[in-house]
Write an enzyme that holds these catalytic residues in place. Structure first.
Site, PDB file in Angstrom:
ATOM      1  N   PRO A   2       0.822  -1.204   0.000  1.00 38.38           N
ATOM      2  CA  PRO A   2       0.000   0.000   0.000  1.00 38.38           C
ATOM      3  C   PRO A   2       0.858   1.258   0.000  1.00 38.38           C
ATOM      4  CG  PRO A   2      -0.003  -1.021   2.158  1.00 38.38           C
ATOM      5  CD  PRO A   2       0.662  -1.987   1.222  1.00 38.38           C
ATOM      6  N   GLU A   3       0.419   2.261  -0.748  1.00 39.73           N
ATOM      7  CA  GLU A   3       1.129   3.525  -0.786  1.00 39.73           C
ATOM      8  C   GLU A   3       0.434   4.519   0.131  1.00 39.73           C
ATOM      9  OE1 GLU A   3       2.293   4.912  -4.634  1.00 39.73           O
ATOM     10  OE2 GLU A   3       2.545   2.898  -5.434  1.00 39.73           O
ATOM     11  N   HIS A 104      -6.677 -15.579   9.975  1.00 42.99           N
ATOM     12  CA  HIS A 104      -5.798 -14.472   9.614  1.00 42.99           C
ATOM     13  C   HIS A 104      -6.075 -13.213  10.437  1.00 42.99           C
ATOM     14  CE1 HIS A 104      -4.421 -16.998   6.430  1.00 42.99           C
ATOM     15  NE2 HIS A 104      -5.530 -16.915   5.729  1.00 42.99           N
ATOM     16  N   ARG A 126      -0.667 -12.815   4.641  1.00 38.84           N
ATOM     17  CA  ARG A 126       0.748 -13.061   4.327  1.00 38.84           C
ATOM     18  C   ARG A 126       1.681 -12.694   5.484  1.00 38.84           C
ATOM     19  NH1 ARG A 126       0.997 -10.559  -1.842  1.00 38.84           N
ATOM     20  NH2 ARG A 126      -1.055 -11.292  -2.492  1.00 38.84           N
ATOM     21  N   ARG A 169      21.785  16.731  -9.834  1.00 36.97           N
ATOM     22  CA  ARG A 169      21.670  15.276  -9.817  1.00 36.97           C
ATOM     23  C   ARG A 169      21.437  14.735 -11.228  1.00 36.97           C
ATOM     24  NH1 ARG A 169      17.965  13.552  -4.644  1.00 36.97           N
ATOM     25  NH2 ARG A 169      18.384  11.490  -5.525  1.00 36.97           N
TER      26      ARG A 169
END
Length: 296
Positions: A2-3, A104, A126, A169
């Site tokens: 997830p972001e 879970h 997971r 950069r």
């Protein structure tokens, strides 16, 4: 993984149920997730009032009334759901399957509020997520937070800041934006989308957006606006809901229906008057989606 928008969606979904409530009991159905759960976790949380819910980058922060913060990361498949006294499962329709198997359900917050009892359940098939305890007053010293850049939703992120960090950069722009020390919480999906909105190639050298005197060029101003806008739009839509991510009411957000380039390889570019198609390349092991015709 997830972001930031997904984690912010979770925070906003949990806040009404958790803020101001008291943890009557913290039920641990196993002693570890990705890492061992904190020592004396259940005892430390029991009886504590939840003052507020916050977020730093991709981490959820549950602030307790004794200067303790529960730091939670969802990992690949972690999710929270809110259950009231009258409900045995969370409401909400969703398009993709999520785990309903109690095996879970690893961490359960049994809560008391003036309105009654409820519980918040952390489910993680997971087990790549984790929870830590840390002093709220010392959060800046929490190892993953050391050196984190500003939030894309805050006022500290502006073109002048990015010009100071990007000047000189030669690193490709995509890689620079994924650097959490530059901007906290940005991930692959939203970097691809922001670069498309700003019409900038992920292959472009980062320093090319800065003048020789260190000032941001127009393209950097556009990129800054695009980053803030795409994150705000994703939060408003409830996150991208890819793979395992769900909102706390069990429903899915639908920002993925608004993706302009991410996971749209071979499709027509959505930029008006552009006849290009979306391409996929691999940069540092990550997929980059962009239109070579209009992103320069």
């Amino acid at each position: 993984m997830p972001e930031l928008p997904e984690v912010e969606t979770v925070r906003r979904g949990l806040a009404p149920a958790m803020e101001g409530s008291t943890i009557h009991k913290l039920e641990l159905r196993r002693q570890d997730l990705r890492f061992p759960l904190p020592e004396n976790f259940a005892d430390a949380a029991q009886g504590r009032r939840i003052v507020s819910l916050g977020r730093r980058a991709k981490y959820l922060l549950i602030d307790l009334d004794d200067d303790t913060t529960i730091i939670s990361h969802l990992g690949m498949s972690g999710s929270f759901r809110v259950e009231g006294e009258a409900a045995s499962q969370t409401p909400g329709g969703f398009a993709l399957p999520r785990s309903k198997d109690e095996k879970h359900d690893h961490v359960l917050f049994h809560l008391r509020t003036p309105q009654g009892r409820s519980r918040v359940v952390y489910n993680d098939p997971r087990r790549f997520g984790f929870m830590h305890l840390w002093k709220r007053s010392q959060l800046d010293a929490y190892p993953p937070f050391v050196g984190l850049g500003p939030e894309p939703t805050g006022n500290l992120l502006d073109a002048d800041y990015l010009a100071r960090r990007l000047g000189g950069r030669t690193q490709p722009l995509k890689g620079a934006l994924l650097d959490q020390s530059l901007v906290a919480g940005l991930g692959n999906i939203y970097v691809c989308e922001a670069l498309w909105r700003a019409h900038l190639s992920p292959l472009r050298k980062s320093g090319s957006l800065v003048t020789p005197t260190g000032r941001p060029k127009k393209q950097l101003l556009l990129l800054t606006e695009a980053i803030r806008a795409v994150v705000a739009d994703a939060i408003a839509a409830g996150g991208s809901s890819l793979r395992d991510h769900i909102q706390t009411d069990g429903s899915l957000g639908y920002f993925q229906h608004s993706f302009s380039v991410y996971d749209r390889e071979g499709e027509a570019c959505g930029t008006p008057s552009c006849n290009g198609t979306v391409s996929r390349i691999v940069q540092a092991g990550r997929s980059s989606f962009y239109c070579a015709s209009c992103q320069k």
